[in-house]
Design an enzyme around this catalytic site. Structure first.
Site: not given
Ligand code: GLY
Length: 247
Positions: A99, A127, A129-130, A150-151, A153
């Site tokens: 990310t 799925r 994410g954030d 990042t990380g 999500g």
């Molecule tokens: N932060 C990226 C994700 O979880 O997809």
């Protein structure tokens, strides 16, 4: 499947795509959603049709390296399945990550933010994410600042971390302190299954922020570095961190 979103502070507009397949630059597609539609997010097949209509190329994005990582991951998921485990002397796979969050301010104090990702490796198809969620993966308020993440999500989504970090800056916090405060909220919201016996999180997450004056900072659950350009030069810097890795 790729996710991305962006916010343009001066016009207060946002764009996003989620679960987009076959298009290499999801952040560019998100920017066109922002620019040419009155929607904010397009997903899946609709996002792809939108991208193709603007001339983006449909490509096979699976690299031989990524395929090899996936084959090794599949073989090592568990002893009770039908796949023979990869021998112990072969390198075990760490889930690849990728990310990028970018938060910007120009000389006029105009702010923007963007986050783009292929998401968590080996995710369940569909799925999101954030990263494609404005307010989580990235957020900008042109009067205050921009922030993103990042990380893992899912943990960010739980606290609307991009928005929350900007709100911390609105109340006067410096960017680094705002990122740390958001991470503390994440830990408070984390489900017990994601906290180890040593009370440390079993996941990692980072927040990055810049304010209207050009001050910037970042924080990570575990030690990490981030890249920043301070107006005269670019460099790697240490993010503030809440935990040390156990040796
Ligand atoms: N932060 C990226 C994700 O979880 O997809």
């Amino acid at each position: 499947q790729l996710d991305a979103s962006c916010t343009h502070g001066p016009t207060r507009r946002a764009g996003a795509v989620a679960a987009l397949e076959g298009i290499k630059t999801p952040s560019e597609v998100a920017r066109l959603v922002l620019k040419y539609t009155d929607h904010i997010m397009l997903v899946g097949e609709g996002a792809k049709r939108f991208a193709l209509s603007y001339g983006f190329k449909d490509e096979d994005l699976l690299t031989p390296e990524a395929r090899q990582l996936w084959l090794t991951w599949r073989a090592n998921r568990g002893h009770a399945d039908d796949w023979m485990d990869v021998p112990e002397n072969e390198k075990m796979v760490v889930r690849p990550t990728g990310t990028i969050n970018l938060d910007l301010v120009n000389a006029r104090g105009e702010l923007s933010s963007i986050t783009t990702t292929s998401g968590v490796a080996w995710k369940i198809p569909g799925r999101a994410g954030d990263s494609p969620i404005t307010g989580a993966g990235q957020y900008t308020d042109n009067d205050v600042g921009a922030a993103g993440s990042t990380g893992l999500g899912e943990l960010n989504i739980m606290v609307c971390g991009g928005f929350l970090t900007v709100e911390h800056m609105r109340r006067g916090m410096k960017p680094t302190d705002a990122c740390v405060e958001t991470l503390k909220r994440v830990i408070a919201a984390a489900p017990p299954r994601l906290i180890g016996p040593d009370r440390k999180p079993l996941f990692d997450l980072q927040f990055y922020a810049v304010n209207k004056r050009g001050e910037f900072g970042a924080a990570s659950l575990y030690p990490a570095r981030y890249a920043a350009h301070d107006g005269s030069q670019a460099g790697l810097r240490d993010a503030a961190s809440l935990y040390q890795r156990s040796s």
